[in-house]
Write a protein that holds these residues in place. Structure first.
Motif, PDB file in Angstrom:
ATOM      1  N   THR A  34      -7.698 -14.783  21.219  1.00  0.00           N
ATOM      2  CA  THR A  34      -6.623 -14.350  20.322  1.00  0.00           C
ATOM      3  C   THR A  34      -7.066 -14.484  18.873  1.00  0.00           C
ATOM      4  O   THR A  34      -6.868 -13.574  18.059  1.00  0.00           O
ATOM      5  N   LEU A  35      -7.663 -15.625  18.542  1.00  0.00           N
ATOM      6  CA  LEU A  35      -8.135 -15.855  17.171  1.00  0.00           C
ATOM      7  C   LEU A  35      -9.142 -14.797  16.760  1.00  0.00           C
ATOM      8  O   LEU A  35      -9.067 -14.252  15.650  1.00  0.00           O
ATOM      9  N   TYR A  36     -10.068 -14.470  17.634  1.00  0.00           N
ATOM     10  CA  TYR A  36     -11.095 -13.476  17.298  1.00  0.00           C
ATOM     11  C   TYR A  36     -10.521 -12.062  17.219  1.00  0.00           C
ATOM     12  O   TYR A  36     -11.025 -11.228  16.470  1.00  0.00           O
ATOM     13  N   THR A  37      -9.479 -11.794  17.994  1.00  0.00           N
ATOM     14  CA  THR A  37      -8.819 -10.495  17.870  1.00  0.00           C
ATOM     15  C   THR A  37      -8.279 -10.328  16.451  1.00  0.00           C
ATOM     16  O   THR A  37      -8.340  -9.235  15.875  1.00  0.00           O
ATOM     17  N   LEU A  38      -7.761 -11.403  15.888  1.00  0.00           N
ATOM     18  CA  LEU A  38      -7.186 -11.363  14.550  1.00  0.00           C
ATOM     19  C   LEU A  38      -8.249 -11.414  13.452  1.00  0.00           C
ATOM     20  O   LEU A  38      -8.151 -10.698  12.449  1.00  0.00           O
ATOM     21  N   MET A  39      -9.264 -12.236  13.643  1.00  0.00           N
ATOM     22  CA  MET A  39     -10.243 -12.486  12.580  1.00  0.00           C
ATOM     23  C   MET A  39     -11.474 -11.585  12.644  1.00  0.00           C
ATOM     24  O   MET A  39     -12.101 -11.313  11.619  1.00  0.00           O
ATOM     25  N   GLY A  40     -11.839 -11.130  13.835  1.00  0.00           N
ATOM     26  CA  GLY A  40     -13.086 -10.400  13.971  1.00  0.00           C
ATOM     27  C   GLY A  40     -14.275 -11.342  13.930  1.00  0.00           C
ATOM     28  O   GLY A  40     -14.135 -12.563  13.874  1.00  0.00           O
ATOM     29  N   MET A  55       2.433 -13.548  16.353  1.00  0.00           N
ATOM     30  CA  MET A  55       1.979 -12.800  17.518  1.00  0.00           C
ATOM     31  C   MET A  55       3.098 -12.532  18.517  1.00  0.00           C
ATOM     32  O   MET A  55       2.989 -11.642  19.353  1.00  0.00           O
ATOM     33  N   GLY A  56       4.172 -13.291  18.457  1.00  0.00           N
ATOM     34  CA  GLY A  56       5.253 -13.076  19.406  1.00  0.00           C
ATOM     35  C   GLY A  56       4.873 -13.572  20.790  1.00  0.00           C
ATOM     36  O   GLY A  56       3.939 -14.350  20.968  1.00  0.00           O
ATOM     37  N   SER A  57       5.589 -13.091  21.779  1.00  0.00           N
ATOM     38  CA  SER A  57       5.382 -13.580  23.142  1.00  0.00           C
ATOM     39  C   SER A  57       4.287 -12.802  23.864  1.00  0.00           C
ATOM     40  O   SER A  57       3.999 -11.648  23.539  1.00  0.00           O
ATOM     41  N   TYR A  58       3.719 -13.445  24.856  1.00  0.00           N
ATOM     42  CA  TYR A  58       2.683 -12.837  25.686  1.00  0.00           C
ATOM     43  C   TYR A  58       3.289 -11.772  26.576  1.00  0.00           C
ATOM     44  O   TYR A  58       4.308 -11.999  27.235  1.00  0.00           O
ATOM     45  N   GLY A  59       2.659 -10.598  26.649  1.00  0.00           N
ATOM     46  CA  GLY A  59       3.239  -9.472  27.362  1.00  0.00           C
ATOM     47  C   GLY A  59       2.687  -9.201  28.744  1.00  0.00           C
ATOM     48  O   GLY A  59       3.026  -8.180  29.355  1.00  0.00           O
ATOM     49  N   ARG A 100      -5.883 -10.809  24.267  1.00  0.00           N
ATOM     50  CA  ARG A 100      -6.364  -9.915  23.213  1.00  0.00           C
ATOM     51  C   ARG A 100      -5.410  -8.745  22.993  1.00  0.00           C
ATOM     52  O   ARG A 100      -5.341  -8.186  21.892  1.00  0.00           O
ATOM     53  N   TYR A 101      -4.671  -8.379  24.033  1.00  0.00           N
ATOM     54  CA  TYR A 101      -3.854  -7.173  23.965  1.00  0.00           C
ATOM     55  C   TYR A 101      -2.370  -7.444  23.780  1.00  0.00           C
ATOM     56  O   TYR A 101      -1.541  -6.590  24.073  1.00  0.00           O
ATOM     57  N   MET A 102      -2.024  -8.618  23.247  1.00  0.00           N
ATOM     58  CA  MET A 102      -0.653  -8.807  22.804  1.00  0.00           C
ATOM     59  C   MET A 102      -0.332  -7.759  21.734  1.00  0.00           C
ATOM     60  O   MET A 102      -1.173  -7.439  20.898  1.00  0.00           O
TER      61      MET A 102
END
Length: 336
Positions: free
Chosen positions: A210-216, A268-272, A166-168
């Motif tokens: 990740t999807l829900y972080t973007l879509m809500g 989203m780029g790479s996982y941090g 979620r925090y990418m």
């Protein structure tokens, strides 16, 4: 103790933004870990207990751990002896019960890898009144997830759960409006299966979160198909917005996604790594305010449950609301 009435979900269209601001002043709090059957326990301890921990993590130290823990998932059970030995080198005391742990700590990281145990373990923490972060998956069923939040309300204990995905950095940027209103998104992650958990609950949750972080929130229907070594789950949100999750089970796979907004497109780029999540956990321990809403976490699990239901009926669309309504009825029968 009587039945628990479970509150309804508000399925809003606009995602909850992540707060940005100066770190709160840390108090010297003692952290306890439940479950040494996951690498998260060691990684989180190393970050919090580091002698040079940054200010946004400082003041929190893992001081005690209860090792158990999965009981019948070999990949988890086999880790416990080694992780128990290693975590002691970080200055952590091993205790023989959750009750003993709670006597020694101020806040709790519930890290047990087996989501089936989370409700039972969380209830013991809730009754102590201690703030708790529950690692993914918050439970191994949608019903248990609903009950966990109901119990947290009953005992007036702050709780939240999240995948670190979620925090990418770019996911946070999209969530905070960098590309305007999100019209659609796609996310992907490994989706390894574990027979004791519904298919996506075990590992696919990373990509779904990740999807829900973007879509809500606000998904209305879910369809799931399997193709070329991967699950493809398509969610239809309010206003016809489409979000897709691809969970891979064959070959190599990373984590990522892409969001399509009114003002641009962002990969989203790479996982941090874990650190951004740990910063949010530290803020949560300070404030008692969850950075991820109950409604969103429950809907994530409803999405994954609906995907399972769709699989059973050969990829037909499943109503998320119907899945939620059924789970709420079952949750209301569980005594806490």
């Amino acid at each position: 103790m009587g039945k628990v009435a479970v509150a309804g979900l508000g399925l809003g269209l606009v995602p909850q933004a992540f707060s940005i601001g100066k770190p709160l002043v840390r108090r010297n709090k003692k952290v306890g870990i439940i479950g040494l059957d996951t690498s998260h326990s060691l990684a989180f301890t190393k970050a919090f207990n580091a002698s040079d921990a940054a200010a946004d993590l400082g003041g929190y130290k893992v001081v005690a751990a209860y090792p158990h823990g999965s009981q019948d998932i070999p990949s988890s059970v086999e880790r416990i002896p080694g992780y128990t030995e290693e975590i002691q080198t970080l200055g952590v005391e091993i205790v023989d019960s959750i009750a003993s742990l709670l006597d020694k700590v101020d806040v709790v990281l519930l890290e047990t890898n087996d989501g089936r145990l989370h409700l039972e373990q969380a209830l013991e923490v809730f009754k102590s009144g201690k703030t708790v972060f529950i690692d993914k998956p918050i439970s191994a069923s949608l019903v248990d997830a609903i009950v966990i939040f109901a119990a947290a309300k009953k005992y007036k204990v702050p709780v939240f759960s999240s995948s670190s995905l979620r925090y990418m950095e770019n996911a946070v940027a999209v969530r905070n409006g960098e590309i305007g209103k999100v019209l659609g998104a796609e996310a992907f992650s490994p989706a390894k299966l574990e027979p004791t958990h519904p298919d996506l609950f075990w590992y696919g949750i990373h990509g779904v979160e990740t999807l829900y972080t973007l879509m809500g929130t606000g998904c209305e229907t879910v369809q799931r198909t399997y193709t070329e070594g991967a699950d493809l789950v398509v969610g239809t949100w309010e206003e016809g917005r489409i979000g897709t999750f691809r969970g891979t089970r064959v070959g190599k796979s990373g984590y990522g996604g892409r969001a399509f907004g009114e003002e641009g497109i962002m990969d989203m780029g790479s996982y941090g790594g874990y650190r951004p999540l740990l910063v949010e956990i530290a803020k949560f321990f300070d404030s008692g305010k969850a950075p991820v809403s109950e409604e969103e976490t429950i809907e994530i699990f409803a999405f994954m449950q609906a995907a399972d239901e769709s699989k059973k009926i050969n990829g037909q669309a499943v109503s998320l609301q119907a899945v939620l309504d059924k789970a709420r009825r079952e949750a209301a029968e569980i005594k806490i």
